[in-house]
Design a protein around this motif. Sequence first.
Motif, mmCIF file in Angstrom:
data_model
loop_
_atom_site.group_PDB
_atom_site.id
_atom_site.type_symbol
_atom_site.label_atom_id
_atom_site.label_comp_id
_atom_site.label_asym_id
_atom_site.label_seq_id
_atom_site.Cartn_x
_atom_site.Cartn_y
_atom_site.Cartn_z
ATOM 1 N N HIS A 62 -1.710 -3.909 -6.744
ATOM 2 C CA HIS A 62 -0.277 -3.585 -6.764
ATOM 3 C C HIS A 62 0.349 -3.593 -8.149
ATOM 4 O O HIS A 62 1.546 -3.317 -8.276
ATOM 5 C CB HIS A 62 0.488 -4.559 -5.860
ATOM 6 C CG HIS A 62 0.211 -4.352 -4.402
ATOM 7 N ND1 HIS A 62 0.775 -3.320 -3.676
ATOM 8 C CD2 HIS A 62 -0.561 -5.043 -3.539
ATOM 9 C CE1 HIS A 62 0.359 -3.388 -2.422
ATOM 10 N NE2 HIS A 62 -0.464 -4.418 -2.307
ATOM 11 N N ALA A 68 2.909 -0.982 -8.538
ATOM 12 C CA ALA A 68 1.975 -0.084 -7.839
ATOM 13 C C ALA A 68 1.005 0.604 -8.779
ATOM 14 O O ALA A 68 1.010 0.375 -9.983
ATOM 15 C CB ALA A 68 2.691 0.968 -7.001
ATOM 16 N N THR A 69 0.206 1.448 -8.184
ATOM 17 C CA THR A 69 -0.772 2.217 -8.928
ATOM 18 C C THR A 69 -0.217 3.615 -9.175
ATOM 19 O O THR A 69 0.712 4.062 -8.501
ATOM 20 C CB THR A 69 -2.084 2.325 -8.133
ATOM 21 O OG1 THR A 69 -1.784 2.877 -6.841
ATOM 22 C CG2 THR A 69 -2.737 0.987 -7.953
ATOM 23 N N TRP A 72 0.784 6.639 -6.250
ATOM 24 C CA TRP A 72 0.718 5.902 -4.988
ATOM 25 C C TRP A 72 1.230 6.700 -3.798
ATOM 26 O O TRP A 72 0.964 6.342 -2.657
ATOM 27 C CB TRP A 72 1.466 4.567 -5.103
ATOM 28 C CG TRP A 72 2.940 4.699 -5.329
ATOM 29 C CD1 TRP A 72 3.582 4.789 -6.523
ATOM 30 C CD2 TRP A 72 3.948 4.749 -4.327
ATOM 31 N NE1 TRP A 72 4.931 4.895 -6.340
ATOM 32 C CE2 TRP A 72 5.192 4.875 -4.993
ATOM 33 C CE3 TRP A 72 3.936 4.705 -2.936
ATOM 34 C CZ2 TRP A 72 6.397 4.958 -4.317
ATOM 35 C CZ3 TRP A 72 5.145 4.783 -2.265
ATOM 36 C CH2 TRP A 72 6.349 4.910 -2.946
ATOM 37 N N TYR A 81 -3.385 6.104 1.582
ATOM 38 C CA TYR A 81 -2.544 6.034 0.386
ATOM 39 C C TYR A 81 -2.896 4.810 -0.441
ATOM 40 O O TYR A 81 -3.232 3.762 0.109
ATOM 41 C CB TYR A 81 -1.064 5.983 0.772
ATOM 42 C CG TYR A 81 -0.553 7.293 1.292
ATOM 43 C CD1 TYR A 81 0.027 8.211 0.425
ATOM 44 C CD2 TYR A 81 -0.665 7.628 2.629
ATOM 45 C CE1 TYR A 81 0.483 9.435 0.893
ATOM 46 C CE2 TYR A 81 -0.218 8.842 3.108
ATOM 47 C CZ TYR A 81 0.364 9.743 2.233
ATOM 48 O OH TYR A 81 0.808 10.956 2.694
ATOM 49 N N PRO A 82 -2.781 4.911 -1.763
ATOM 50 C CA PRO A 82 -3.002 3.741 -2.618
ATOM 51 C C PRO A 82 -1.929 2.680 -2.349
ATOM 52 O O PRO A 82 -0.902 2.968 -1.732
ATOM 53 C CB PRO A 82 -2.865 4.297 -4.035
ATOM 54 C CG PRO A 82 -2.999 5.766 -3.914
ATOM 55 C CD PRO A 82 -2.516 6.113 -2.542
ATOM 56 N N PRO A 84 1.276 0.622 -2.438
ATOM 57 C CA PRO A 84 2.614 1.003 -2.910
ATOM 58 C C PRO A 84 3.207 -0.065 -3.827
ATOM 59 O O PRO A 84 2.732 -1.196 -3.867
ATOM 60 C CB PRO A 84 3.418 1.063 -1.608
ATOM 61 C CG PRO A 84 2.787 0.007 -0.761
ATOM 62 C CD PRO A 84 1.300 0.100 -1.077
#
Length: 147
Positions: A62, A68-69, A72, A81-82, A84
């Motif tokens: 995260h 986040a990444t 995201w 999804y990556p 958030p």
Amino acid sequence: MHDFKLKQLMKNTVLIVCLFTLQACSSEIDVNNHDVETRRWYTTAQMIKGEQVFLKNCASCHGIKAQATENWRVSDKNGIYPPPPLNGTAHTWHHPINMLKDTVANGTSRGMPAWKTTLNDEEIEATLAWIVSHWPDKVYNAWRSRH
């Protein structure tokens, strides 16, 4: 394509029902409780401890500031999804605190690992305190009014 969407909807519905069931069984965090110093539901001590727990266990996914990444909002080839952002800029604040607690403890079928064997309730609550401390007052007050 239609069958895939229907199956995905059914999986999501089951996940939501499970999360609400788990929420009902977990210990409650009273978001209407106000700490004199933070003027929020958590104490400064919880927030400090939560930062340590977050950096050790959550930051690799995260981000060190819960930011986040990159990308995201873009799913991978499997529709996952990556992680958030948790800093009040995404959907996290739309969920009740005990649902967030259960998500950390039990993970999700969409990639979030379960932390209940690594973190105890106190550590999970402290981590949530640190996360919520990043939410601007406007976001925090909107979230709290939903409880």
